[in-house]
Design an enzyme around this catalytic site. Structure first.
Site, short mmCIF file in Angstrom:
data_model
loop_
_atom_site.label_atom_id
_atom_site.label_comp_id
_atom_site.label_asym_id
_atom_site.label_seq_id
_atom_site.Cartn_x
_atom_site.Cartn_y
_atom_site.Cartn_z
N ASP A 193 0.87 -1.17 0.00
CA ASP A 193 0.00 0.00 0.00
C ASP A 193 0.93 1.24 0.00
O ASP A 193 2.12 1.11 0.28
CB ASP A 193 -0.85 -0.10 1.27
CG ASP A 193 -1.58 1.17 1.59
OD1 ASP A 193 -2.24 1.71 0.70
OD2 ASP A 193 -1.48 1.64 2.75
N ASP A 195 0.02 5.17 1.11
CA ASP A 195 -0.08 6.11 2.24
C ASP A 195 -0.13 5.39 3.58
O ASP A 195 -0.90 4.45 3.77
CB ASP A 195 -1.35 6.96 2.09
CG ASP A 195 -1.21 7.94 0.94
OD1 ASP A 195 -0.57 8.97 1.11
OD2 ASP A 195 -1.74 7.64 -0.16
N ASP A 382 -1.93 -0.32 5.74
CA ASP A 382 -2.29 0.26 7.04
C ASP A 382 -3.76 0.62 7.17
O ASP A 382 -4.21 0.99 8.24
CB ASP A 382 -1.49 1.56 7.27
CG ASP A 382 -2.02 2.69 6.40
OD1 ASP A 382 -2.20 2.46 5.19
OD2 ASP A 382 -2.29 3.77 6.94
#
Ligand SMILES: O=P(O)(O)OC[C@H]1O[C@H](O[C@H]2O[C@H](CO)[C@@H](O)[C@H](O)[C@H]2O)[C@H](O)[C@@H](O)[C@@H]1O
Length: 442
Positions: A193, A195, A382
Site C-alpha cells: 500500500d 499512504d 495500514d
C-alpha cells in the site's frame, strides 16, 4: 527413567525427569521432540503440549519459547502460566494477569473456555472483566475487588495493550526468521500500500512523499520479488510519488491496474479498468461533492480518477460530522456509488464489486501465479481498504498479511509492523535475505 512431571500432546509426551532435564518422546514429525537447547530453555513450570508443538515458560525470565510446528517465541512478555490448543497458545501475563492468545491461524475460542483451562472460574456477574482463581474455597461474591483471594483482570496500560496486540499480531520483524523459513522454497509476491505504509501520514495529501531510503528499499525488493503498489490514489499520482520502473501499479483501490501483459496475449492490452464506464458519472459526482463541502473549512477533494477522496483531516472536529452526513446523503441518492472510509477520508467509489483483494488476485493471475501451489503473497498495508487484500490471503491460508499500526486494531492481518520505518527495516531485510539466498545457489 523416573519422572517428576509429565505432559501429553496429541501424539507425543514431554516431562521433567528426576535430574531436572526436559525429555520428550513419541512422534517427531514436526520437530516437537527437538528441544531447543540453545534458547535458554529450562522450565520450573509452564510446559504445554499441542498438536505437533510445545511451549514452555523459561525459568530464567518468564518468557515463552515454542518449538515444533508452531515455533513463535514470545520474547517481550513474562508469563505465569500457559495452555495450548491444537494450533494456538494462550498465556496469563505476569504484568497484569491478562490473558493473551496467539498463533497466526488461531481458531477463535470462547475466552471463558480459555480462562477455565488456565485455572480460572468465570464470574457470571455483569462485570465481565472479573475472574476468580479456581483454587481455594468457593467465594464468588461477584465484586472481584481483590479481597477474599479474587483477582481483577485490569485494563492493561498502553504498553501492555501494545504487547498484547503484538502477541496476536507478531511483529513481522520479530517473526522474520519464521517468515523466511516458510518462504524459502516458495515464490513470494510482494504487494505494498502507499499512504501510511511507504510514506508517513501527513496533513497535506499532496505532500505525502516517500523517503529516498524507502524508494531504494522498494527497488531492492522488486529486484528479487514481483512487486506491486496497490493504492487508493490515482495510478498516475502514486507512480509520481514512487518513481520506480521495476514495480507494477494498481491505483484507485485496484480499479486501475497496469500489470505485465498476460503470458497468453501477444500485445499489451493497456491498463485494466473495470469501472471505465463510470468515468462520466464520477466527474458529475465530483462536482456535486465540491458544492456540498464548499463551505466547510479545511475540507478538500482529491480526484483519484476512479474514486474521489473527501479529506477531513484539516476540518475542525465540530464540523466533521456535518461533512460526513452531507457526503453520506449525497452518495445514498446515487446508487451507482458507494462509500468507504479511510484515515480521516471518505472515499466515494463506483458500486462495482472490486477492491484491493480483487486487485491482488488479478495481479497474481497476470503474473502467472494464480494457480501455482507454491506462491506466497505478502501484503503490507495500514488502512481499512487493505483488509480486503488481507482477507484474500487469509482465504488462501498461505502468505503474509501484514498490518502497519502502532495501536491495537481490528484486523484479519496475521502480522504487524509499527510504522513506515518498521516497513523500511522489513523491506531491507527481505531484500538482503533473498540476495544472500540467491548468491548461495550461484
Ligand atoms: O490506499 P492508500 O494508498 O493508503 O490510500 C488511501 C488514501 O490515502 C491518502 O490519504 C491518507 O494519506 C494522506 C497523506 O498522508 C492523509 O492526509 C489522509 O488523511 C489519509 O487518509 C490519499 O490522499 C487518499 O486519496 C487515499 O484514499
Amino acid at each position: 527413567m523416573s519422572m517428576d512431571s509429565i505432559e501429553a500432546g496429541v501424539s507425543h509426551v514431554c516431562g521433567v525427569n528426576s535430574v531436572v532435564e526436559l525429555v520428550c518422546k513419541g512422534n517427531n514429525s514436526t520437530g516437537q521432540l527437538n528441544i531447543p537447547l540453545n534458547k535458554g530453555l529450562s522450565f520450573a513450570s509452564g510446559l504445554a503440549l499441542g498438536d505437533g508443538f510445545n511451549c514452555g515458560i523459561r525459568r530464567s525470565n518468564g518468557t515463552i519459547v515454542c518449538w515444533g510446528s508452531m515455533n513463535e517465541s514470545i520474547e517481550e512478555i513474562k508469563f505465569e502460566s500457559i495452555v495450548v490448543g491444537l494450533n494456538f497458545t494462550c498465556g496469563l501475563t505476569t504484568m497484569n494477569l491478562s490473558i493473551v492468545c496467539w498463533g497466526p491461524r488461531m481458531i477463535k475460542r470462547s475466552s471463558a473456555k480459555i480462562k477455565h483451562a488456565m485455572g480460572f472460574k468465570i464470574s457470571h456477574s455483569n462485570k465481565q472483566k472479573k475472574v476468580k482463581p479456581f483454587y481455594g474455597p468457593e467465594n464468588d461474591d461477584g465484586d472481584g475487588d481483590g479481597t477474599n483471594g479474587s483477582l481483577t483482570l485490569i485494563s492493561p496500560p498502553d504498553d501492555a495493550c501494545y504487547a498484547s496486540w503484538l502477541i496476536q499480531h507478531p511483529s513481522a520483524l520479530n517473526a522474520f526468521d519464521s517468515i523466511t523459513k516458510e518462504a524459502k522454497w516458495k515464490k513470494v509476491v510482494v504487494f505494498l500500500d502507499y499512504d501510511g505504509t511507504l510514506s508517513p501520514i501527513v496533513d497535506d495529501p499532496d505532500k505525502a512523499f516517500m523517503s529516498a531510503e524507502m524508494r531504494m528499499a522498494v527497488r531492492e525488493v522488486a529486484k528479487y520479488f514481483p512487486t506491486s503498489i496497490v493504492s487508493g490514489r490515482s495510478r498516475e499520482k502514486v507512480k509520481e510519488f514512487v518513481q520506480l520502473s521495476n514495480v507494477y501499479y494498481a491505483g484507485s483501490h485496484g480499479l486501475d491496474i497496469l500489470a505485465p501483459p498476460r503470458a497468453d496475449k501477444k500485445v499489451n492490452e493497456g491498463a485494466f479498468q473495470p469501472a471505465k464506464l463510470y468515468l462520466p458519472a464520477i466527474q458529475e459526482i465530483s462536482i456535486e461533492l465540491e458544492d456540498t463541502i464548499r463551505d466547510i473549512q479545511g475540507a478538500r477533494l482529491e480526484d483519484n480518477k476512479f474514486c474521489i477522496s473527501v479529506h477531513y483531516r484539516q476540518v475542525q472536529p465540530k464540523d466533521r460530522e456535518i461533512l460526513k452526513e452531507r457526503v453520506k446523503s449525497l452518495v445514498e441518492n446515487r446508487p451507482e456509488f458507494r462509500l468507504t472510509e479511510g484515515k480521516m477520508v471518505l472515499e466515494v467509489r463506483p458500486s462495482i464489486e472490486w477492491n484491493k483483494g480483487d486487485a491482488l488476485n488479478y495481479l497474481l493471475e497476470t503474473l502467472g501465479f494464480n494457480n501455482a501451489k507454491d506462491v506466497l503473497p505478502l501484503y503490507i498495508g495500514d488502512d481499512r481498504t487493505d483488509e480486503d487484500a488481507f482477507k484474500v490471503i487469509a482465504g488462501r491460508r498461505e502468505g503474509f498479511p501484514i498490518i502497519v499500526s502502532s495501536i491495537p486494531r481490528d484486523t484479519i492481518a496475521w502480522y504487524s509492523l509499527r510504522d513506515p520505518s518498521d516497513v523500511l527495516a522489513f523491506l531491507l531485510r527481505l531484500a538482503k535475505w533473498k540476495k544472500s539466498e540467491t548468491s548461495i545457489f550461484k
